[in-house]
Motif scaffolding. Structure first.
Motif, PDB file in Angstrom:
ATOM      1  N   PHE A  69     -30.430 -19.717 -30.171  1.00  0.00           N
ATOM      2  CA  PHE A  69     -31.747 -19.629 -31.000  1.00  0.00           C
ATOM      3  C   PHE A  69     -33.067 -19.699 -30.666  1.00  0.00           C
ATOM      4  O   PHE A  69     -33.882 -19.034 -30.949  1.00  0.00           O
ATOM      5  CB  PHE A  69     -31.558 -21.066 -31.942  1.00  0.00           C
ATOM      6  CG  PHE A  69     -32.590 -21.251 -32.870  1.00  0.00           C
ATOM      7  CD1 PHE A  69     -32.827 -20.689 -34.207  1.00  0.00           C
ATOM      8  CD2 PHE A  69     -33.683 -22.145 -32.679  1.00  0.00           C
ATOM      9  CE1 PHE A  69     -33.556 -20.794 -35.039  1.00  0.00           C
ATOM     10  CE2 PHE A  69     -34.749 -22.481 -33.436  1.00  0.00           C
ATOM     11  CZ  PHE A  69     -34.759 -21.722 -34.745  1.00  0.00           C
ATOM     12  N   LEU A  70     -33.344 -20.380 -29.622  1.00  0.00           N
ATOM     13  CA  LEU A  70     -34.601 -20.526 -28.917  1.00  0.00           C
ATOM     14  C   LEU A  70     -34.781 -19.144 -28.343  1.00  0.00           C
ATOM     15  O   LEU A  70     -36.080 -18.383 -28.268  1.00  0.00           O
ATOM     16  CB  LEU A  70     -34.695 -21.671 -27.860  1.00  0.00           C
ATOM     17  CG  LEU A  70     -34.573 -22.919 -28.426  1.00  0.00           C
ATOM     18  CD1 LEU A  70     -34.541 -24.085 -27.430  1.00  0.00           C
ATOM     19  CD2 LEU A  70     -36.105 -22.908 -29.083  1.00  0.00           C
ATOM     20  N   LEU A  71     -33.919 -18.646 -27.386  1.00  0.00           N
ATOM     21  CA  LEU A  71     -34.032 -17.170 -26.980  1.00  0.00           C
ATOM     22  C   LEU A  71     -34.474 -16.064 -27.700  1.00  0.00           C
ATOM     23  O   LEU A  71     -35.279 -15.294 -27.634  1.00  0.00           O
ATOM     24  CB  LEU A  71     -32.847 -16.958 -26.133  1.00  0.00           C
ATOM     25  CG  LEU A  71     -32.692 -17.619 -24.702  1.00  0.00           C
ATOM     26  CD1 LEU A  71     -31.296 -17.051 -23.881  1.00  0.00           C
ATOM     27  CD2 LEU A  71     -33.578 -16.896 -23.913  1.00  0.00           C
ATOM     28  N   SER A  72     -33.581 -16.396 -28.893  1.00  0.00           N
ATOM     29  CA  SER A  72     -33.753 -15.015 -30.090  1.00  0.00           C
ATOM     30  C   SER A  72     -35.091 -15.336 -30.922  1.00  0.00           C
ATOM     31  O   SER A  72     -35.305 -14.336 -31.765  1.00  0.00           O
ATOM     32  CB  SER A  72     -32.530 -15.224 -30.736  1.00  0.00           C
ATOM     33  OG  SER A  72     -32.138 -16.131 -31.401  1.00  0.00           O
ATOM     34  N   THR A  73     -35.737 -16.376 -30.960  1.00  0.00           N
ATOM     35  CA  THR A  73     -36.807 -16.643 -31.611  1.00  0.00           C
ATOM     36  C   THR A  73     -38.094 -16.874 -30.918  1.00  0.00           C
ATOM     37  O   THR A  73     -38.905 -15.875 -30.716  1.00  0.00           O
ATOM     38  CB  THR A  73     -36.524 -17.906 -32.590  1.00  0.00           C
ATOM     39  OG1 THR A  73     -36.230 -19.015 -31.994  1.00  0.00           O
ATOM     40  CG2 THR A  73     -35.618 -17.496 -33.821  1.00  0.00           C
ATOM     41  N   LEU A  74     -38.177 -17.999 -30.197  1.00  0.00           N
ATOM     42  CA  LEU A  74     -39.384 -18.352 -29.512  1.00  0.00           C
ATOM     43  C   LEU A  74     -39.388 -17.323 -28.219  1.00  0.00           C
ATOM     44  O   LEU A  74     -40.391 -17.114 -27.842  1.00  0.00           O
ATOM     45  CB  LEU A  74     -39.153 -19.788 -28.932  1.00  0.00           C
ATOM     46  CG  LEU A  74     -40.273 -20.447 -27.961  1.00  0.00           C
ATOM     47  CD1 LEU A  74     -41.520 -20.461 -28.753  1.00  0.00           C
ATOM     48  CD2 LEU A  74     -39.909 -21.833 -27.482  1.00  0.00           C
TER      49      LEU A  74
END
Length: 419
Positions: free
Chosen positions: A98-103
């Protein structure tokens, strides 16, 4: 007279597409012998056959058709990327993904835009557009690599899931920045609101479209169209994209969500017969291959060598900064907070290196070049360089690095297909 001209134009388009497809087939066979990613050969073939050399591929008279190919191709590739995500494995690394693909996409876009702005002296919004285009990775390239080298599931599923999710994020972010560029207006609250609507509406449309249409090809009890599974799959991409776009959502996100549902049918109580599964699998793979060929060969045919050579060195510096500075920063920021995943140093190093740029950036770049967005020449140059360098250097060394870091599976596990 006009009818004759239209017939000639239609024939030229069919001939051009036949050349693209045949070129893609030849390049695919050559890539097996040369051990080079096929998309690299697609790009080089596009340049060779384009208007600056052999003049066999020239789509300048077919802008609408070219836009259609690039838009549908990128949407279908996102759909295939979603299919590769295994929700059972994903739940163990969901925070990192989630973090890699957004933030991670946002950080990559902003940081790379600073390098671009410094090297090219262009407006920040144009630099940010380029950053958003090249910030996503490529499931269409990574999946075949991981099918061959069998990296441990935890790592491979994280990288593949990230690439699929960040393709959708990159496409949405690019669309939002293009809207700002064309309108000339920027409002932080309004743009965040618009982006949220794009994601939410796209996700809802994707869920509804995916479940409803898959129910129609379900083995029982509602499968009235179970003999037409491949056609329904293609239609689900078109329908999801168009409905989401009509209601202000992201068509790319909708197609991606449809892919996730399709790839995890059993979680939604949906089963296909073996016959329907096989037909759907082979048709989707074939169409996906055609889309990849078309996108990269078209991108190559649009590259202006004079411009590419003009911006060669600054483009290369941007890509090297992206690989060796920006990607490691993103991995550390996005993976270290995920205590549940318990990432090791070797796993983090591997994820820092594996981030090939591919289909979606190529398609987005092609669309922007067709629209003649200000700075499109620089955009094409940097995107082309990112694709070429990451695929040749990182794509060809993935297996070697996995072996050095001891991340290869000891034995290959045969997984049962998700029918």
């Amino acid at each position: 007279m006009e009818d004759s001209i239209q017939i000639i134009a239609s024939n030229n388009l069919l001939i051009t597409f036949s050349i693209i497809a045949m070129t893609g087939i030849v390049c695919s066979k050559l890539s097996e012998s040369l051990k080079i990613p096929d998309v690299v050969l697609f790009l080089l073939a596009g340049i060779l056959l384009g208007p600056y050399f052999l003049e066999m591929i020239d789509l300048s008279y077919f802008e609408l058709e070219k836009q259609l190919i690039l838009t549908f191709g990128s949407a279908f590739i996102l759909y295939l990327g979603g299919k590769e995500i295994n929700l059972k494995i994903l739940k163990n690394v969901k925070i990192t993904v989630f973090l890699l693909s957004t933030l991670g996409v946002i950080i990559s876009s902003i940081l790379v835009s600073q390098f671009i702005k410094f090297n090219f002296q262009i407006p920040f919004i144009t630099a940010l557009l380029i950053g958003s285009i090249i910030s996503s990775t490529d499931p269409a390239t990574l999946v075949p690599i991981f099918n061959k080298i069998k990296v441990k599931d935890k790592v491979s599923q994280t990288v593949i899931s990230e690439s699929a999710f960040n393709d959708a994020t990159g496409a949405i972010l690019t669309s939002a920045i293009v809207t700002i560029l064309l309108s000339g207006k920027f409002s932080l609250t309004q743009n965040i609101w618009d982006l949220s609507i794009m994601i939410i509406v796209g996700s809802l449309v994707g869920c509804i479209t995916g479940i409803v249409l898959l129910k129609l090809v379900n083995d029982k009890p509602y499968g009235v169209f179970k003999d037409f599974a491949p056609i329904i799959s293609i239609l689900s991409v078109i329908i999801a994209y168009e409905i989401a776009t009509k209601f202000g959502g992201s068509g790319y996100m909708a197609c991606f969500i449809v892919g996730i549902i399709t790839g995890n049918k059993k979680n939604f109580k949906i089963w296909l017969s073996q016959k329907s599964y096989d037909a759907d699998f082979y048709v989707a793979e074939t169409l996906g291959t055609l889309c990849r060929m078309a996108i990269f060969i078209i991108l190559g045919s649009q590259v202006e060598l004079v411009v590419l050579l003009k911006y060669f060195l600054p483009s290369l510096l941007v890509v090297l900064a992206f690989i060796f500075i920006i990607r490691p920063i993103c991995i550390l920021i996005c993976a270290l907070p995920d205590r549940k995943a318990m990432w090791t140093k070797k796993e983090l190093l591997f994820m820092m290196w594996v981030r090939e740029t591919g289909v979606i950036p190529a398609a987005l770049c092609g669309i922007i070049s067709t629209m003649k967005i200000p700075g499109y020449e620089i955009i094409s140059s940097i995107t082309f360089m990112a694709i070429l360098v990451t695929l040749i250097v990182q794509g060809s060394t993935t297996k070697l690095l996995a072996k050095k870091l001891d991340l290869l599976e000891d034995t290959s596990n045969n997984k049962s297909p998700n029918l």
